[in-house]
Scaffold this active site. Structure first.
Site, mmCIF file in Angstrom:
data_model
loop_
_atom_site.group_PDB
_atom_site.id
_atom_site.type_symbol
_atom_site.label_atom_id
_atom_site.label_comp_id
_atom_site.label_asym_id
_atom_site.label_seq_id
_atom_site.Cartn_x
_atom_site.Cartn_y
_atom_site.Cartn_z
ATOM 1 N N SER A 252 35.026 49.009 52.152
ATOM 2 C CA SER A 252 34.263 48.181 53.072
ATOM 3 C C SER A 252 33.843 49.004 54.304
ATOM 4 O O SER A 252 33.308 50.098 54.164
ATOM 5 C CB SER A 252 35.079 46.943 53.444
ATOM 6 N N ASP B 14 31.750 43.890 47.906
ATOM 7 C CA ASP B 14 32.660 44.541 48.848
ATOM 8 C C ASP B 14 33.966 45.012 48.192
ATOM 9 O O ASP B 14 34.619 44.259 47.464
ATOM 10 C CB ASP B 14 32.981 43.547 49.968
#
Length: 605
Positions: A370, A483
């Site tokens: 991320s 993500d």
């Protein structure tokens, strides 16, 4: 197979190996073992044990190196568990318990072993009961030791340097690497000319495998290995007897190429490494050398497309720091840095990196998930702390990449601002980064973690930050990915698959619990009224916060399970900052810096 060798040096090697495995032995125990056990000399590539076959013996490795692999239960490629070095044992659990083999053991290079089966061990133990106690202790320790990531870190001694370009380039590289490796132990560099100065040894180098002359050279090389931490075997560009000997002796093969040069494999590579039956099963890495003044790398993918290698690295000619990094990697002393996800709280990574640089902690591998992937990629590009902080402030505070809202059909944001940002700052391919890098994303279509370590850098970063519901998914080949924090917000386990000696992880997850002051979620009007002056505040997370927090919660259990395998976990106290609070950039950076500086001082002590 053969009987007890007449060379007393070989028997002495058995004595050292037996005492290393079983401890101090009674008088005569080693001599009895030498007479009763089976002596086996095998060429590289030979299978010693096969997974799932009945276990009825163990082996002591006196010369050479073995590789331990097990089948992947999901049908993937065999998994490397580790390597066995001279003086170590393999198969002791099967000898004691009679269970089937849990892994396949193969000789990486020409090896000499002593095989002890159950009847032989029973006879030896009858005369020397201490053998039973010691073997039982070894097996219990092995079964109780679950930290295989530490136990199986490969330790190389013999490194073959194979020219992928010119021999002069490889020779210059070998000389610089030898100097860098000397910081970790005595290092010997051998080439054909050096061995030729020993006339009888050079003649033995041309002797066929298994002949007396070949055995004489093998013993001499084993003596050099015993007295040096590293032996660099500088091969020739062509398929010659000396090149074959280098590869048969190698724990690791380093192919040296010239960045920007012709990526075609050299004659030695084509004949000995790329053939249907390669001369060695040792791990291979590619190292590309570029001029000192070169600031960027390109063309690595073309070199990798023509070779089957386990890793790749870059060094600049004449830059000691680059060779020192490579030496740390080859010697098992590399440091891996793992940066976790946390949205705006990820600005703490900027402060942590500054503290690492000030403390003199060199980052040899870097990976992230991320927002951690964003800052990990900047570190892999070689940015210094000042550039990293200035660029991050401009990109996230001044340009606001999370401000392009759209009709919420696929996501709340269009994601075009973030895409342009990643393309601008993270151009180029992962293969061309000066520091090895990876990031992770969560594969929606295959329901598994994707590790990005090749291909366009910006696409990998864009995939890793594709927060579900907030940003559109990214396309990776024929898959949709989101993500990385959904499945692995702190990929320490992925870093442990790299040849690192220690791992530093930066965990931004927040473990603070909140108590609610309402029994049901209040309506929108009630929440808005609570924000008026003098009204009682109602703590209700917004939609973006809910999406981001749910992503973090999804992998929190996994993060907690893998964080313990890191050597140092930095946990900056960023819980008081909102996950979208980009205006607190400077304060979050400061918190990360001060926390890391304090923890590193204690850790270094």
């Amino acid at each position: 197979m053969r009987t007890v060798p007449g060379d007393p040096r070989v028997v002495e090697r058995l004595r050292r190996a037996a005492e290393g495995v079983f401890g101090a032995l009674e008088d005569g125990a080693v001599d009895e073992m030498a007479e009763a056990a089976e002596w086996i000399e095998v060429p590289g590539g030979s299978e010693i044990f096969r997974e799932d076959e009945p276990g009825d013996s163990m082996c002591l490795l006196l010369r050479g190196r073995l590789q331990v692999r097990c089948r992947d239960r999901d049908g993937g490629p065999d998994r490397l568990l580790g390597e066995i070095a001279p003086g170590e044992a393999v198969g002791e659990i099967a000898l004691l318990t009679g269970r089937r083999r849990s892994a396949t053991v193969t000789a990486i290079r020409d090896s000499l072993l002593v095989r002890i089966d159950v009847p032989t061990f029973d006879r030896l133990a009858a005369h020397h009961p201490a053998l039973w106690r010691r073997l039982s202790t070894i097996v219990v320790d092995r079964l109780l030791d679950r930290d295989t990531t530490r136990r199986f870190a490969p330790r190389v001694s013999n490194i073959a340097i194979v020219p992928g370009a010119s021999e002069a380039n490889a020779a210059e590289f070998a000389s610089a690497l030898s100097e860098a490796l000397a910081h970790f132990g005595a290092t010997l560099r051998l080439d054909a000319a050096r061995v030729e100065s020993h006339g009888d040894l050079f003649a033995a180098g041309s002797a066929p495998p298994g002949s007396p002359g070949d055995a004489r050279l093998a013993e001499w090389l084993a003596e050099q290995e015993a007295t040096h931490r590293f032996v660099l075997l500088q091969a020739q560009r062509d398929d010659s007897p000396w090149t074959r000997r280098c590869l048969r002796q190698a724990d690791l093969v380093v192919v040296v190429g010239e960045a920007g040069g012709d990526p075609s494999p050299s004659p030695a590579e084509r004949a000995l490494l790329a053939s249907a039956e390669p001369i060695t099963t040792a791990r291979r890495i590619l190292v590309l050398v570029r001029p000192e003044e070169a600031t960027e790398v390109s063309g690595t993918a073309a070199w990798l497309a023509r070779r089957d290698v386990d890793g790749f690295h870059h060094v600049r000619r004449g830059v000691n720091g680059d060779f020192e990094r490579l030496a740390r990697i080859l010697s098992g002393n590399a440091t891996g840095l793992v940066l976790g996800g946390g949205a705006a709280r990820g600005f703490a990574h900027v402060g942590v990196f500054r503290a690492l640089v000030e403390r003199g902690v060199a980052v040899d591998f870097v990976g992230g998930s991320s927002i951690g992937a964003v800052f990990a990629s900047a570190i892999a590009l070689g940015w210094d702390p000042d550039r990293l902080e200035a660029t991050a402030r401009k990109a996230f505070v001044e340009e606001n990449p999370l401000g392009d809202f759209t009709l919420p059909i696929v996501s709340l944001l269009r994601g075009k601002r973030l895409e342009r940002l990643t393309q601008r700052y993270f151009a180029g391919d992962i293969e061309d980064l000066p520091i090895p890098f990876f990031c992770v994303s969560s594969n929606l279509t295959a329901a598994r973690l994707t590790v990005h370590e090749r291909g366009p850098l910006w696409r990998a970063v864009r995939a890793s930050v594709a927060l579900p519901g907030v940003l559109p998914p990214a396309v990776d080949g024929d898959h949709l990915v989101i993500d990385g924090g959904v499945l692995n917000n702190l990929p320490v386990d992925v870093m442990r698959d790299r040849p690192v000696g220690r791992v530093i992880a930066v965990d931004l997850s927040v473990r603070k619990e909140y108590s609610l002051d309402y029994n049901e979620i209040p309506g929108a009007l009630r929440v808005l009224r609570s924000r008026l002056p003098f009204a009682r505040k109602i703590r209700v997370p917004g939609i973006l916060t809910l999406m981001m927090k749910s992503t973090e919660v999804g992998s929190l259990v996994h993060s907690r399970s893998v964080r313990d395998s890191a050597d140092l976990v930095l946990h900056p106290p960023v819980g008081r900052f909102g996950i979208l609070e980009t205006t607190a950039f400077d304060e979050i950076v400061r918190v990360g810096y001060e926390h890391a500086r304090e923890q590193l001082e204690t850790w270094n002590r």
